[in-house]
Motif scaffolding. Structure first.
Motif, PDB file in Angstrom:
ATOM      1  N   ARG A 208       0.570  -0.953   0.161  1.00 28.27           N
ATOM      2  CA  ARG A 208       0.323  -0.196  -0.071  1.00 28.27           C
ATOM      3  C   ARG A 208       0.555   1.267   0.079  1.00 28.27           C
ATOM      4  O   ARG A 208       1.540   1.553   0.664  1.00 28.27           O
ATOM      5  CB  ARG A 208      -0.758  -0.389   1.057  1.00 28.27           C
ATOM      6  N   ILE A 209       0.566   2.438  -0.444  1.00 26.01           N
ATOM      7  CA  ILE A 209       1.215   3.458  -0.774  1.00 26.01           C
ATOM      8  C   ILE A 209       0.536   4.448  -0.390  1.00 26.01           C
ATOM      9  O   ILE A 209      -0.487   4.735  -0.904  1.00 26.01           O
ATOM     10  CB  ILE A 209       1.953   3.708  -2.417  1.00 26.01           C
ATOM     11  N   VAL A 210       0.560   5.721   0.145  1.00 23.90           N
ATOM     12  CA  VAL A 210      -0.258   6.729   0.738  1.00 23.90           C
ATOM     13  C   VAL A 210       0.335   7.891  -0.211  1.00 23.90           C
ATOM     14  O   VAL A 210       1.941   8.626  -0.068  1.00 23.90           O
ATOM     15  CB  VAL A 210      -0.261   6.694   1.847  1.00 23.90           C
ATOM     16  N   ASN A 211       0.331   8.677  -1.006  1.00 22.61           N
ATOM     17  CA  ASN A 211       0.661   9.808  -1.561  1.00 22.61           C
ATOM     18  C   ASN A 211       0.048  10.810  -0.959  1.00 22.61           C
ATOM     19  O   ASN A 211      -1.156  11.824  -0.523  1.00 22.61           O
ATOM     20  CB  ASN A 211      -0.657   9.753  -2.974  1.00 22.61           C
ATOM     21  N   ALA A 212       0.693  11.623  -0.070  1.00 23.00           N
ATOM     22  CA  ALA A 212       1.036  12.454   0.781  1.00 23.00           C
ATOM     23  C   ALA A 212       2.010  14.014   0.726  1.00 23.00           C
ATOM     24  O   ALA A 212       2.776  14.788   0.645  1.00 23.00           O
ATOM     25  CB  ALA A 212       1.464  11.894   1.738  1.00 23.00           C
ATOM     26  N   THR A 213       2.212  13.569  -1.787  1.00 18.42           N
ATOM     27  CA  THR A 213       2.925  14.437  -2.244  1.00 18.42           C
ATOM     28  C   THR A 213       2.147  16.283  -2.318  1.00 18.42           C
ATOM     29  O   THR A 213       2.969  16.900  -2.916  1.00 18.42           O
ATOM     30  CB  THR A 213       3.164  14.351  -3.705  1.00 18.42           C
ATOM     31  N   GLY A 214       1.249  16.500  -1.875  1.00 18.30           N
ATOM     32  CA  GLY A 214       1.100  17.821  -1.965  1.00 18.30           C
ATOM     33  C   GLY A 214       0.511  18.229  -2.885  1.00 18.30           C
ATOM     34  O   GLY A 214      -0.306  17.732  -3.628  1.00 18.30           O
ATOM     35  N   ALA A 215       0.869  19.393  -3.618  1.00 23.72           N
ATOM     36  CA  ALA A 215       0.985  20.314  -4.441  1.00 23.72           C
ATOM     37  C   ALA A 215       1.132  19.027  -5.738  1.00 23.72           C
ATOM     38  O   ALA A 215       0.472  19.176  -7.129  1.00 23.72           O
ATOM     39  CB  ALA A 215       1.398  21.542  -4.731  1.00 23.72           C
ATOM     40  N   TRP A 216       2.352  18.458  -5.941  1.00 28.27           N
ATOM     41  CA  TRP A 216       2.257  16.859  -7.113  1.00 28.27           C
ATOM     42  C   TRP A 216       1.714  16.158  -7.005  1.00 28.27           C
ATOM     43  O   TRP A 216       2.282  14.741  -7.266  1.00 28.27           O
ATOM     44  CB  TRP A 216       4.267  16.759  -6.982  1.00 28.27           C
ATOM     45  N   GLY A 217       0.998  16.004  -6.018  1.00 27.32           N
ATOM     46  CA  GLY A 217      -0.166  14.635  -5.663  1.00 27.32           C
ATOM     47  C   GLY A 217      -0.576  14.137  -7.235  1.00 27.32           C
ATOM     48  O   GLY A 217      -0.506  12.455  -7.494  1.00 27.32           O
ATOM     49  N   GLY A 218      -0.614  14.947  -8.149  1.00 27.38           N
ATOM     50  CA  GLY A 218      -1.975  14.484  -9.212  1.00 27.38           C
ATOM     51  C   GLY A 218      -1.204  13.623 -10.460  1.00 27.38           C
ATOM     52  O   GLY A 218      -1.105  12.385 -10.878  1.00 27.38           O
ATOM     53  N   GLN A 219       0.768  14.697 -10.314  1.00 22.84           N
ATOM     54  CA  GLN A 219       1.671  13.708 -10.904  1.00 22.84           C
ATOM     55  C   GLN A 219       2.179  12.190 -10.581  1.00 22.84           C
ATOM     56  O   GLN A 219       2.256  11.059 -10.953  1.00 22.84           O
ATOM     57  CB  GLN A 219       3.372  14.683 -10.815  1.00 22.84           C
ATOM     58  N   LEU A 220       2.125  12.057  -8.975  1.00 20.90           N
ATOM     59  CA  LEU A 220       2.420  10.686  -8.490  1.00 20.90           C
ATOM     60  C   LEU A 220       1.097   9.824  -8.654  1.00 20.90           C
ATOM     61  O   LEU A 220       1.070   8.522  -8.995  1.00 20.90           O
ATOM     62  CB  LEU A 220       1.980  10.962  -7.022  1.00 20.90           C
ATOM     63  N   ALA A 221      -0.054  10.739  -8.827  1.00 19.86           N
ATOM     64  CA  ALA A 221      -1.172   9.844  -9.186  1.00 19.86           C
ATOM     65  C   ALA A 221      -1.106   9.302 -10.217  1.00 19.86           C
ATOM     66  O   ALA A 221      -1.673   7.838 -10.854  1.00 19.86           O
ATOM     67  CB  ALA A 221      -2.831  10.123  -9.152  1.00 19.86           C
ATOM     68  N   ARG A 222      -0.947   9.943 -11.899  1.00 18.90           N
ATOM     69  CA  ARG A 222      -0.775   9.633 -12.710  1.00 18.90           C
ATOM     70  C   ARG A 222       0.537   8.108 -13.062  1.00 18.90           C
ATOM     71  O   ARG A 222       0.104   7.896 -13.685  1.00 18.90           O
ATOM     72  CB  ARG A 222      -0.519  11.019 -13.482  1.00 18.90           C
ATOM     73  N   LEU A 223       1.349   8.192 -12.304  1.00 19.52           N
ATOM     74  CA  LEU A 223       2.924   6.676 -12.258  1.00 19.52           C
ATOM     75  C   LEU A 223       1.896   6.142 -11.749  1.00 19.52           C
ATOM     76  O   LEU A 223       2.058   4.909 -12.266  1.00 19.52           O
ATOM     77  CB  LEU A 223       3.248   7.716 -10.803  1.00 19.52           C
ATOM     78  N   ALA A 224       0.667   5.799 -11.031  1.00 20.43           N
ATOM     79  CA  ALA A 224      -0.255   4.383 -10.593  1.00 20.43           C
ATOM     80  C   ALA A 224      -1.504   4.723 -11.508  1.00 20.43           C
ATOM     81  O   ALA A 224      -2.459   3.886 -11.218  1.00 20.43           O
ATOM     82  CB  ALA A 224      -0.322   4.367  -9.075  1.00 20.43           C
ATOM     83  N   GLY A 225      -1.061   6.021 -12.696  1.00 24.45           N
ATOM     84  CA  GLY A 225      -2.822   5.344 -14.108  1.00 24.45           C
ATOM     85  C   GLY A 225      -3.941   5.641 -13.979  1.00 24.45           C
ATOM     86  O   GLY A 225      -4.841   5.775 -14.173  1.00 24.45           O
ATOM     87  N   VAL A 226      -3.688   6.409 -12.645  1.00 22.83           N
ATOM     88  CA  VAL A 226      -5.058   7.312 -12.404  1.00 22.83           C
ATOM     89  C   VAL A 226      -5.015   9.109 -12.372  1.00 22.83           C
ATOM     90  O   VAL A 226      -3.661   9.426 -12.600  1.00 22.83           O
ATOM     91  CB  VAL A 226      -5.263   7.004 -10.972  1.00 22.83           C
ATOM     92  N   GLU A 227      -5.464   8.888 -12.690  1.00 24.91           N
ATOM     93  CA  GLU A 227      -6.143  11.247 -12.273  1.00 24.91           C
ATOM     94  C   GLU A 227      -6.698  11.589 -11.211  1.00 24.91           C
ATOM     95  O   GLU A 227      -7.526  11.348 -11.023  1.00 24.91           O
ATOM     96  CB  GLU A 227      -6.751  11.784 -14.074  1.00 24.91           C
ATOM     97  N   LEU A 228      -5.813  12.230 -10.746  1.00 22.98           N
ATOM     98  CA  LEU A 228      -6.168  12.947  -9.599  1.00 22.98           C
ATOM     99  C   LEU A 228      -6.048  14.729 -10.932  1.00 22.98           C
ATOM    100  O   LEU A 228      -5.132  15.186 -10.518  1.00 22.98           O
ATOM    101  CB  LEU A 228      -5.644  12.587  -8.440  1.00 22.98           C
ATOM    102  N   PRO A 229      -7.638  16.055  -9.943  1.00 19.45           N
ATOM    103  CA  PRO A 229      -6.866  17.169 -10.742  1.00 19.45           C
ATOM    104  C   PRO A 229      -6.430  18.019  -9.544  1.00 19.45           C
ATOM    105  O   PRO A 229      -6.627  18.913  -9.207  1.00 19.45           O
ATOM    106  CB  PRO A 229      -8.284  17.157 -10.720  1.00 19.45           C
ATOM    107  N   VAL A 230      -4.880  16.974  -9.143  1.00 24.19           N
ATOM    108  CA  VAL A 230      -4.166  18.257  -8.213  1.00 24.19           C
ATOM    109  C   VAL A 230      -3.775  19.826  -8.722  1.00 24.19           C
ATOM    110  O   VAL A 230      -3.107  19.536  -9.490  1.00 24.19           O
ATOM    111  CB  VAL A 230      -3.707  17.952  -6.919  1.00 24.19           C
TER     112      VAL A 230
END
Length: 396
Positions: A208-230
């Protein structure tokens, strides 16, 4: 595994460790090297209307008070009755209270309506007539119409807070900290489930991975293949020379609340003025969506200085010695994304808190820890569901 060593990531790691989990925290930079290090440390309930974010803020306010007495160990219970609002902690926790002021009677009427709703939600809001402002803030401009005092508002030094939360997790023997390692890929299985991350130092496996990358949260989400409009929302803070305690509370004008809830991409400024234990006065807050552009905006700084001296005329004779910029992680509905992402099993998000991340960090960490251990969260989590944006796009 938590990606991000800011205050949100640190809180997630701390509460997960307190729940008995072993946690690895990875960050491409140092602790608090992103948005956290550029924050003022606001712990506010005063700027939030009744709803999910205010509930999160009220819980966090209680947790910050508990943490200020010294982070508890797993087997140590702390009760609110033992807490002292005058505590001086290792991360400069100060329950100074907030003062929201109005320049006109029309603004004062709007503040009364706003405060009435907050009181019903459990916030302490005390109306202060114009003649009573000087007792709270002797250096305020004399022609203001009045305001509201919020005793629950507080402040911490955010970088120290993140560091001490991580240290507390390490002291429990449950933390591995990997700094200076940028996540370049999220490792996934055949069904899209996360299995770890890749960094230049090698792969790190985790279910399990917690995406706590703040303003860069959308970038990490895309690395996992999902979109998050941060999206990043840039802000500046002016810092004055050290002064005697000219400003006692966290003081801001009534239009700050409107700026917080606005979705505008243009430049917005509304003065937030506060003293610090070390002496300098911090002056914010500006907001604009310009990507990750750190270029200095003289217009933003001019506006902040003018608005601050409107509230505190004595500041006109004070030198500003530096300024710094940061990026708030903005989501379109102004609520953070907290919880598991069903589109990528094993991925949880804890980002998108915009300018409230420091204040909301403990409650966010507690929610994430509850989800990781299949316990009942202390608050309803549906409003923060990360997949809500994809659902709206599908039905819109």
């Amino acid at each position: 595994m938590v990606v991000g060593a800011g205050v949100i990531g640190a809180a997630c790691a701390y509460y997960a460790s307190l729940s008995g989990l072993r946690v690895t925290v990875i960050d491409r930079g140092p602790v608090a090297g992103g948005t956290t290090g550029a924050g003022e440390g606001n712990l506010l309930v005063s700027d939030k209307e009744p709803g999910p974010e205010l509930e999160l803020a009220i819980l966090s306010a209680r947790l910050w008070r508990e943490l200020a007495t010294g982070p508890p160990t797993r087997n140590e219970a702390r009760t609110v009755s033992r807490l002292d609002s005058r505590i001086e902690s290792r991360f400069e926790y100060e329950r100074k209270g907030g003062l929201v002021v109005a320049s006109t009677e029309a603004e004062m009427t709007a503040l009364r309506k706003f405060a009435a709703g907050q009181k019903q939600a459990g916030v302490e809001a005390i109306e202060v007539p114009a003649r009573g402002l000087a007792a709270l803030e002797p250096h305020l401009a004399p022609d203001l119409a009045g305001g509201f005092h919020y005793p629950q508002d507080a402040q911490v030094q955010p970088a120290l807070a993140a560091a001490h939360l991580l240290k507390a997790a390490a002291d429990m023997g449950r933390l591995t900290l990997r700094l200076g390692e940028e996540v370049t890929a999220v490792l996934t299985g055949p069904n899209g489930e996360v299995r770890g991350v890749r960094t230049p130092a090698g792969d790190a496996k985790a279910p399990r991975i917690v995406n706590a990358t703040g303003a860069w949260g959308g970038q990490l989400a895309r690395l996992a293949g999902v979109e998050l409009p941060v999206l990043p929302r840039r802000g500046f803070v002016l810092v004055t020379e050290p002064l005697p305690r000219v400003v006692r509370h966290k003081v801001y004008s009534s239009d700050y609340v409107a700026d917080v809830t606005s979705g505008s991409a243009g430049l917005q400024t509304s003065a937030v003025v506060e003293g610090t234990p070390a002496g300098p006065v911090l002056i914010g807050a500006s907001r604009e969506r310009v990507g990750f552009d750190r270029a200095l905006s003289l217009e933003a700084l001019r506006r902040l200085a003018a608005q601050a001296t409107r509230l505190f005329p004595a500041l006109a004779e004070v030198r500003a010695i530096r300024t710094y910029a940061g990026f708030r992680p903005y989501l379109p509905d102004h609520l953070p994304a907290i919880g598991p992402d069903p589109r990528a099993p094993g991925l949880l998000h804890a980002c998108g808190h915009e300018g409230a991340g420091i204040g909301l960090a403990p409650a966010t960490g507690m929610l994430i820890a509850a989800m990781l251990t299949d316990r009942e969260p202390p608050l309803p989590v549906a409003p923060f569901a990360p997949e809500r944006f994809a659902e709206r796009a599908a039905t819109g």
